[in-house]
Design a protein around this motif. Structure first.
Motif: not given
Ligand SMILES: [Zn+2]
Length: 273
Positions: A17-18, A156-159, A164-168, A186-191
């Protein structure tokens, strides 16, 4: 323990989620490379050719077409000594991020700023109605974002403003967009963190799309909608924290609900009946 034919897995990707991209100018459209196509589309407009504009003029990352004052940010950050930084709308471009002559270039009545203001969903609809092959490529690059439930995000929404969930999910979308890729684990942590019920279904569809492409997925999750959809469950417990960490059960969801020691099984029961 995980067993299986490890040779069929060529790569491992941990989708965390970084934040995506370090620049405040990066956004989901640039991450999925859809913006490259938008820049090309705009530079192909007749008016742009007359002005001698190249795709780079429609970039907010390099000098040329972007507003010189705010360097394409649309806003100016004023650092305050004892307070939080002030963010002011750029007085030169009025938040529109580009020079006037660039904003005058339009594709079907929309300029770059107006395209950046569209949501992903709106942009997909807008470019779907265009005849050009570049527009079709834009739609193909944006669709994975809608497929993972991010249709409401602005182009155009800045990253840096994404959760965290959206970035993921942007990262997940970038893998869905790849035409060809090696079979990957693929490994997902609490998506599902922060996701609404409707979007959890979209996420599950996106997972299935990855699996259909020959990939494998491991998900760490508490959400029952996800748990009930797994082929194989590993239930750790029995309690949380120090009282947990032991293997309570391993197997299919249908068998887990018959395991009396499992809390997960108890909560899962109504989802399977
Ligand atoms: Zn400006």
């Amino acid at each position: 323990m995980l067993r299986g034919d490890l040779d069929v897995i060529k790569d491992v990707e941990f989708i965390d989620q970084n934040p995506i991209g370090k620049s405040s100018r990066s956004n989901p459209a640039t991450y999925l490379k859809a913006w490259d196509e938008v820049r090309k589309l705009m530079s192909d407009e007749k008016q742009a050719k007359l002005e001698g504009f190249k795709p780079a003029h429609f970039s907010f990352n390099v000098d040329g077409g972007r507003c010189d004052e705010c360097q394409g940010e649309g806003s100016i950050k004023v650092e305050m000594q004892f307070m939080a930084d002030l963010v002011l709308t750029c007085e030169s471009c009025h938040g529109k991020r580009f020079k006037n002559e660039v904003l005058d270039i339009r594709h079907r009545h929309k300029n770059v700023f107006e395209i950046l203001e569209m949501t992903i969903e709106e942009a997909i609809n807008f470019f779907s109605e265009s005849e050009s092959t570049t527009a079709k490529r834009i739609v193909n690059k944006l669709k994975p974002l809608a497929d993972v439930g991010l249709g409401y995000v602005h182009m155009g929404q800045s990253s840096s403003t994404l959760s965290g969930g959206e970035s993921q999910r942007v990262k997940l979308a970038s893998f869905l967009a790849l035409e060809k890729s090696e079979p990957t684990l693929f490994i997902f942590d609490e998506p599902t963190t922060g996701l609404h019920f409707h979007d959890i279904n979209k996420l599950l569809k996106a997972f299935n799309a990855l699996i259909d492409k020959g990939h494998s997925i491991i998900v760490v999750e508490h959400n029952m909608e996800i748990i009930k959809s797994a082929d194989h469950l590993i239930d750790l417990g029995p309690e949380g924290g120090n009282e947990g960490g032991y293997l309570v059960f391993e197997g299919t969801p249908e068998k887990l609900i018959k395991e009396p020691k499992s809390y997960t099984g108890k909560y899962l029961m109504p989802y399977l009946s």
